[in-house]
Scaffold this motif. Structure first.
Motif, mmCIF file in Angstrom:
data_model
loop_
_atom_site.group_PDB
_atom_site.id
_atom_site.type_symbol
_atom_site.label_atom_id
_atom_site.label_comp_id
_atom_site.label_asym_id
_atom_site.label_seq_id
_atom_site.Cartn_x
_atom_site.Cartn_y
_atom_site.Cartn_z
ATOM 1 N N GLY A 205 -101.051 -28.787 1.359
ATOM 2 C CA GLY A 205 -101.304 -28.591 -0.066
ATOM 3 C C GLY A 205 -100.529 -29.548 -0.935
ATOM 4 N N ARG A 206 -100.441 -29.162 -2.188
ATOM 5 C CA ARG A 206 -99.784 -29.979 -3.199
ATOM 6 C C ARG A 206 -98.355 -30.360 -2.793
ATOM 7 N N ALA A 207 -97.700 -29.431 -2.084
ATOM 8 C CA ALA A 207 -96.291 -29.628 -1.750
ATOM 9 C C ALA A 207 -96.051 -30.881 -0.913
ATOM 10 N N ALA A 230 -107.321 -29.418 3.476
ATOM 11 C CA ALA A 230 -106.399 -29.536 2.346
ATOM 12 C C ALA A 230 -106.797 -28.577 1.234
ATOM 13 N N SER A 231 -105.868 -28.340 0.321
ATOM 14 C CA SER A 231 -106.195 -27.562 -0.878
ATOM 15 C C SER A 231 -106.800 -28.498 -1.917
ATOM 16 N N ARG A 232 -107.371 -27.900 -2.937
ATOM 17 C CA ARG A 232 -107.915 -28.715 -4.024
ATOM 18 C C ARG A 232 -106.814 -29.570 -4.641
ATOM 19 N N MET A 244 -112.204 -33.121 2.590
ATOM 20 C CA MET A 244 -111.235 -32.276 3.306
ATOM 21 C C MET A 244 -110.905 -30.991 2.550
ATOM 22 N N GLN A 245 -111.474 -30.815 1.358
ATOM 23 C CA GLN A 245 -111.130 -29.613 0.580
ATOM 24 C C GLN A 245 -111.705 -28.349 1.204
ATOM 25 N N VAL A 246 -110.821 -27.381 1.403
ATOM 26 C CA VAL A 246 -111.220 -26.085 1.935
ATOM 27 C C VAL A 246 -111.191 -25.088 0.780
ATOM 28 N N GLY A 247 -112.236 -24.262 0.668
ATOM 29 C CA GLY A 247 -112.195 -23.233 -0.364
ATOM 30 C C GLY A 247 -113.536 -22.896 -0.955
ATOM 31 N N GLN A 248 -113.500 -22.090 -2.011
ATOM 32 C CA GLN A 248 -114.700 -21.586 -2.680
ATOM 33 C C GLN A 248 -115.656 -22.721 -3.026
ATOM 34 N N THR A 249 -115.097 -23.827 -3.485
ATOM 35 C CA THR A 249 -115.949 -24.910 -3.934
ATOM 36 C C THR A 249 -115.813 -26.129 -3.021
ATOM 37 N N GLY A 250 -115.241 -25.905 -1.848
ATOM 38 C CA GLY A 250 -115.151 -26.960 -0.847
ATOM 39 C C GLY A 250 -115.814 -26.454 0.418
ATOM 40 N N ILE A 263 -99.203 -24.553 0.779
ATOM 41 C CA ILE A 263 -100.380 -24.088 0.038
ATOM 42 C C ILE A 263 -100.048 -22.688 -0.468
ATOM 43 N N SER A 264 -100.245 -22.461 -1.776
ATOM 44 C CA SER A 264 -99.791 -21.192 -2.362
ATOM 45 C C SER A 264 -100.684 -20.011 -2.012
ATOM 46 N N GLY A 265 -101.987 -20.277 -1.800
ATOM 47 C CA GLY A 265 -102.895 -19.181 -1.477
ATOM 48 C C GLY A 265 -103.679 -18.686 -2.675
ATOM 49 N N ILE A 267 -106.855 -17.713 -4.993
ATOM 50 C CA ILE A 267 -108.099 -17.026 -4.636
ATOM 51 C C ILE A 267 -109.138 -18.025 -4.114
ATOM 52 N N GLN A 268 -109.239 -19.165 -4.805
ATOM 53 C CA GLN A 268 -110.281 -20.135 -4.448
ATOM 54 C C GLN A 268 -110.019 -20.762 -3.083
ATOM 55 N N HIS A 269 -108.753 -20.906 -2.724
ATOM 56 C CA HIS A 269 -108.463 -21.456 -1.397
ATOM 57 C C HIS A 269 -108.740 -20.395 -0.328
ATOM 58 N N LEU A 270 -108.289 -19.168 -0.590
ATOM 59 C CA LEU A 270 -108.479 -18.098 0.389
ATOM 60 C C LEU A 270 -109.956 -17.884 0.702
ATOM 61 N N ILE A 282 -96.918 -21.549 6.155
ATOM 62 C CA ILE A 282 -95.559 -22.078 6.016
ATOM 63 C C ILE A 282 -95.362 -22.400 4.542
ATOM 64 N N ASN A 283 -94.392 -21.733 3.920
ATOM 65 C CA ASN A 283 -94.175 -21.933 2.492
ATOM 66 C C ASN A 283 -92.721 -21.624 2.195
ATOM 67 N N LYS A 284 -92.142 -22.359 1.243
ATOM 68 C CA LYS A 284 -90.713 -22.122 0.987
ATOM 69 C C LYS A 284 -90.499 -20.929 0.060
ATOM 70 N N GLY A 300 -89.890 -21.412 4.752
ATOM 71 C CA GLY A 300 -89.059 -22.575 5.063
ATOM 72 C C GLY A 300 -89.606 -23.837 4.427
ATOM 73 N N ASP A 301 -88.833 -24.900 4.521
ATOM 74 C CA ASP A 301 -89.235 -26.195 3.971
ATOM 75 C C ASP A 301 -90.184 -26.868 4.957
ATOM 76 N N LEU A 302 -91.385 -27.147 4.495
ATOM 77 C CA LEU A 302 -92.391 -27.688 5.412
ATOM 78 C C LEU A 302 -91.964 -29.026 6.007
ATOM 79 N N PHE A 303 -91.145 -29.774 5.265
ATOM 80 C CA PHE A 303 -90.748 -31.088 5.777
ATOM 81 C C PHE A 303 -89.825 -30.957 6.998
HETATM 82 C C1 LIG Z 1 -113.385 -23.691 -10.462
HETATM 83 C C2 LIG Z 1 -112.268 -23.844 -9.490
HETATM 84 C C3 LIG Z 1 -112.547 -24.093 -8.165
HETATM 85 C C4 LIG Z 1 -111.522 -24.260 -7.233
HETATM 86 N N1 LIG Z 1 -111.851 -24.488 -5.929
HETATM 87 C C5 LIG Z 1 -110.847 -24.626 -5.027
HETATM 88 C C6 LIG Z 1 -111.125 -24.847 -3.641
HETATM 89 O O1 LIG Z 1 -112.287 -24.909 -3.208
HETATM 90 N N2 LIG Z 1 -110.090 -24.986 -2.792
HETATM 91 C C7 LIG Z 1 -108.774 -24.919 -3.198
HETATM 92 O O2 LIG Z 1 -107.862 -25.064 -2.359
HETATM 93 N N3 LIG Z 1 -108.491 -24.717 -4.489
HETATM 94 C C8 LIG Z 1 -109.483 -24.578 -5.414
HETATM 95 N N4 LIG Z 1 -109.161 -24.403 -6.721
HETATM 96 C C9 LIG Z 1 -107.752 -24.560 -7.135
HETATM 97 C C10 LIG Z 1 -106.864 -23.365 -6.907
HETATM 98 O O3 LIG Z 1 -106.977 -22.480 -8.008
HETATM 99 C C11 LIG Z 1 -105.389 -23.835 -6.783
HETATM 100 O O4 LIG Z 1 -105.024 -24.523 -7.949
HETATM 101 C C12 LIG Z 1 -105.104 -24.722 -5.568
HETATM 102 O O5 LIG Z 1 -105.644 -24.141 -4.398
HETATM 103 C C13 LIG Z 1 -103.633 -24.932 -5.422
HETATM 104 O O6 LIG Z 1 -103.334 -25.816 -4.362
HETATM 105 P P1 LIG Z 1 -101.962 -25.711 -3.590
HETATM 106 O O7 LIG Z 1 -101.809 -24.366 -2.992
HETATM 107 O O8 LIG Z 1 -101.873 -26.892 -2.689
HETATM 108 O O9 LIG Z 1 -100.890 -25.975 -4.745
HETATM 109 P P2 LIG Z 1 -99.880 -24.979 -5.454
HETATM 110 O O10 LIG Z 1 -100.548 -23.779 -5.938
HETATM 111 O O11 LIG Z 1 -99.120 -25.807 -6.421
HETATM 112 O O12 LIG Z 1 -98.929 -24.517 -4.279
HETATM 113 C C14 LIG Z 1 -97.984 -25.326 -3.664
HETATM 114 C C15 LIG Z 1 -97.177 -24.421 -2.743
HETATM 115 O O13 LIG Z 1 -96.294 -25.200 -1.969
HETATM 116 C C16 LIG Z 1 -95.070 -24.512 -1.839
HETATM 117 N N5 LIG Z 1 -94.039 -25.533 -1.565
HETATM 118 C C17 LIG Z 1 -93.536 -26.455 -2.414
HETATM 119 N N6 LIG Z 1 -92.672 -27.264 -1.759
HETATM 120 C C18 LIG Z 1 -92.612 -26.817 -0.478
HETATM 121 C C19 LIG Z 1 -91.882 -27.222 0.663
HETATM 122 N N7 LIG Z 1 -91.063 -28.277 0.639
HETATM 123 N N8 LIG Z 1 -92.062 -26.543 1.808
HETATM 124 C C20 LIG Z 1 -92.911 -25.470 1.854
HETATM 125 N N9 LIG Z 1 -93.620 -25.053 0.804
HETATM 126 C C21 LIG Z 1 -93.485 -25.717 -0.360
HETATM 127 C C22 LIG Z 1 -94.888 -23.790 -3.138
HETATM 128 O O14 LIG Z 1 -94.049 -22.665 -2.965
HETATM 129 C C23 LIG Z 1 -96.317 -23.387 -3.479
HETATM 130 O O15 LIG Z 1 -96.630 -22.102 -2.985
HETATM 131 C C24 LIG Z 1 -110.175 -24.195 -7.654
HETATM 132 C C25 LIG Z 1 -109.885 -23.931 -8.992
HETATM 133 C C26 LIG Z 1 -110.914 -23.753 -9.910
HETATM 134 C C27 LIG Z 1 -110.579 -23.462 -11.329
#
Ligand SMILES: Cc1cc2nc3c(=O)[nH]c(=O)nc-3n(C[C@H](O)[C@H](O)[C@H](O)COP(=O)(O)OP(=O)(O)OC[C@H]3O[C@@H](n4cnc5c(N)ncnc54)[C@H](O)[C@@H]3O)c2cc1C
Ligand SMILES: Cc1cc2nc3c(=O)[nH]c(=O)nc-3n(C[C@H](O)[C@H](O)[C@H](O)COP(=O)(O)OP(=O)(O)OC[C@H]3O[C@@H](n4cnc5c(N)ncnc54)[C@H](O)[C@@H]3O)c2cc1C
Lengths: 313, 248
Positions: A205-207, A230-232, A244-250, A263-265, A267-270, A282-284, A300-303
């Protein structure tokens, strides 16, 4: 009795793996199943389709206009096939191609469409998800004149390949429009397993923070022969390509094992991983919502965790 | 050129959906609603095309009950010049929505019809394709890039395998994907200005739309629940669990 027309997706002479799963859905509806291959030259794809258990016939519609699958050109041909053959159902996979194509077919036939069929209760009764899979509706589609639908691949199993159905050339009387022209396609080639059919998937994910950092995800995936998702947020940030996007719209996936890191989890990813057999998160942040659905959670720290996991597996 | 944008009022994407105890549907009363996020992307694209001097007029349309007017006001705050409210208190399925949008299209004759690829409530992902089919127009769905020149649109589409590019003659229906743009935050002055912009009300009857045969929803159920998992203390414990379950 039902008579089903299954529109088969294919590319580069290969039948899409989803077709075998859509056949499972077709067999649950019951009746004869004709598989249609619309291609520039479809014989070899047709031979692959003819092997699938339950196929009654394979119909090949060869046309230079079918070199690249485009809804505007395919739809009128499928409408003609459906009408000539007196089918009760026209179905396809709920891939981006099926999603693009089938509503156009349904509208031309003047019938509603059941998107994302996940269970079959009878010839015209199905379950489908709404609200990112947070509710499942049971629907009854009007049986007359016919039913159009797309099949959720994560909900069906591929049928066996032990058949040898007849392959027939079909000619259709359809006017093909010229208002839509194929310009090119950029395929993100990868030697890793296909995300939608792989039994194991590792996602980041974003992290991860950058495409370079994403390497640790690839390393873990390669260690266990997994596909990578991957997450969005990771796609939007440019760490990985859109496919590579996994989720409601991937992509909606149902692997045996899903490991996600950073990945935070949402609704759209789940929505994309609800059917995974085992989820490892795995999430910190111990409060991250992903832990509510994970079978195994590790704070824990994913890195640190991801490379260690790759080493110890 | 004129752009038509359809916008739908949906349960906000942050809401956790609850299924009603009697299986008759999901709880939508009293929960936050907003414009379908993909329609926000469509509005944003229309406004950007106007900023580039390609689009000159933007008309927003919605089909829905009295509360859908909020969604139209949001569209007007984005920058639509005027709006059309097709009033109905019934749930409108994609084929009926498409017939309605076709009728509106024929009255307005835009060169460009932008809309979301899917509404995040029903997740049908049909309306744009159906509207294009009924109008006999090209469709370019799941757009992540749109370029307009010489009466044509060149559209990059997000597909399972990567990115595909199509060229379509205008008028055309284009449906938006997530990465087409990032919608702007609406500013208070724009929201105030939107209140004064014109909204025309009409109905399916007035537009001469015959509702399509409906797909009947016989039951609404929550998805099967996942059994509660467990937390592991370190990588060694995780590896052991995965091995004992035969997952690796
Ligand atoms: C219309 C619409 C459609 C969407 N469709 C999708 C979709 O199909 N798929 C999808 O995935 N999302 C979708 N989204 C986006 C979704 O709402 C979230 O914004 C997205 O999934 C967040 O991605 P993420 O979990 O990678 O990032 P974040 O929510 O920012 O989460 C990052 C996580 O990483 C953790 N973290 C940070 N640093 C570390 C570290 N060093 N070690 C371990 N953990 C760490 C944090 O605690 C956090 O939980 C959609 C949104 C909308 C509005
Ligand atoms: C719990 C539940 C119960 C339902 N029960 C019924 C029922 O009993 N009977 C029934 O007929 N239907 C019922 N529906 C269906 C539902 O109202 C429609 O199918 C749905 O609103 C239209 O599909 P969609 O918006 O997902 O279309 P999509 O094809 O996903 O929408 C794509 C785009 O089309 C445009 N669009 C779609 N609808 C509109 C609109 N109204 N106004 C403006 N633009 C629009 C938007 O730009 C949108 O981004 C039910 C839905 C749910 C969730």
């Amino acid at each position: 009795m039902s008579k089903i027309l299954l529109i088969a997706e294919h590319a580069d002479g290969q039948l899409n793996a989803g077709v075998a799963k859509a056949m499972d859905c077709a067999q649950q509806i019951g009746g004869d199943v004709d598989v249609a291959i619309l291609a520039e030259s479809g014989q070899s794809v047709a031979e692959q389709a003819a092997k699938l258990a339950g196929v009654t016939r394979v119909l090949v519609v060869d046309n230079a206009a079918n070199a690249h699958p485009m809804a505007a050109t395919l739809a009128p041909q499928i409408v003609a096939l459906a009408q000539q053959g007196g089918y009760s159902h026209v179905i396809s996979t709920n891939s981006t191609q099926g999603k693009d194509l089938m509503p156009r077919v349904a509208a031309l036939l003047g019938v509603p469409q059941v998107t994302d069929i996940m269970a079959v209760h009878g010839p015209n009764s199905f379950d489908r998800p709404i609200y990112a899979g947070n509710a499942i509706i049971t629907v009854e589609a009007p049986a007359e004149p016919l039913i159009c639908g797309t099949v959720r691949l994560a909900s069906f199993q591929p049928v066996a390949s032990d058949n040898s159905a007849p392959v027939e050339a079909a000619s259709v009387d359809a006017e093909i429009p010229s208002h839509t022209r194929f310009q090119g396609v950029e395929i993100h080639k990868s030697d890793r397993p296909d995300l939608q059919s792989a039994p194991r998937v590792v996602s980041g994910g974003r992290a991860l923070g950058s495409s370079e950092n994403f390497e640790i995800i690839y390393k873990l995936a390669d260690k266990i022969g997994a596909a990578v998702g991957a997450s969005r947020a990771a796609v939007d940030s440019g760490y990985v390509p859109n496919d590579m996007q996994v989720g409601q719209t991937g992509k909606i996936i149902a692997p045996e094992l899903y490991i996600c890191a950073g990945i935070s989890g949402a609704i759209q990813h789940l929505a994309g991983i609800k059917d995974a057999r085992t989820i490892v998160a795995i999430n910190k942040d111990e409060e991250a919502p992903i832990f509510e659905v994970a079978d195994y959670g590790l704070v824990g720290d994913l890195f640190e965790v991801v490379p260690e996991l790759a080493e110890k597996l | 050129m004129k752009a038509l944008v359809s916008v739908k009022r949906v349960v906000d994407y942050n809401v956790r959906i609850q299924v009603k105890g009697d299986g008759s549907g999901v709880v939508t009363d009293g929960v936050k609603h907003s414009m379908n996020p993909f329609d926000e992307i469509a509005m944003e694209e229309a406004v950007r095309l106007r900023e580039k001097g390609i689009v000159s007029e933007i008309v927003a349309v919605t089909i829905g009950g009295a509360k859908s007017e909020e969604t139209l006001r949001t569209a007007l705050a984005f920058g639509a010049d005027r709006a059309i409210h097709v009033k109905t208190e019934e749930a409108v399925e994609p084929l009926t929505a498409a017939r309605t949008l076709k009728a509106v299209f024929e009255k307005e004759s835009p060169e460009l019809f932008l809309m979301g690829k899917q509404a995040i409530d029903d997740d049908a992902n049909q309306t744009g394709q159906m509207t294009a089919a009924l109008l006999g127009l090209p469709q370019a769905t799941f757009a992540s890039k749109v370029e307009i020149a010489d009466g044509k649109a060149t559209v990059t589409r997000e597909i399972d395998a990567g990115l595909e590019t199509l060229e379509v003659d205008l008028p055309a229906v284009i449906t938006t994907d997530l990465r087409l743009n990032e919608p702007r935050y609406l500013k208070l002055p724009d929201i105030m200005k939107a209140k004064k912009k014109p909204v025309d009300a009409t109905s399916l009857d007035e537009l001469g739309v015959e509702p399509a045969a409906a797909i009947k929803v016989t039951k609404t159920a929550p998805p099967p629940e996942r059994s509660k998992g467990e937390m592991v203390k370190d990588v060694d414990e995780l590896v052991e669990k995965l091995k004992s379950k035969g997952l690796v």
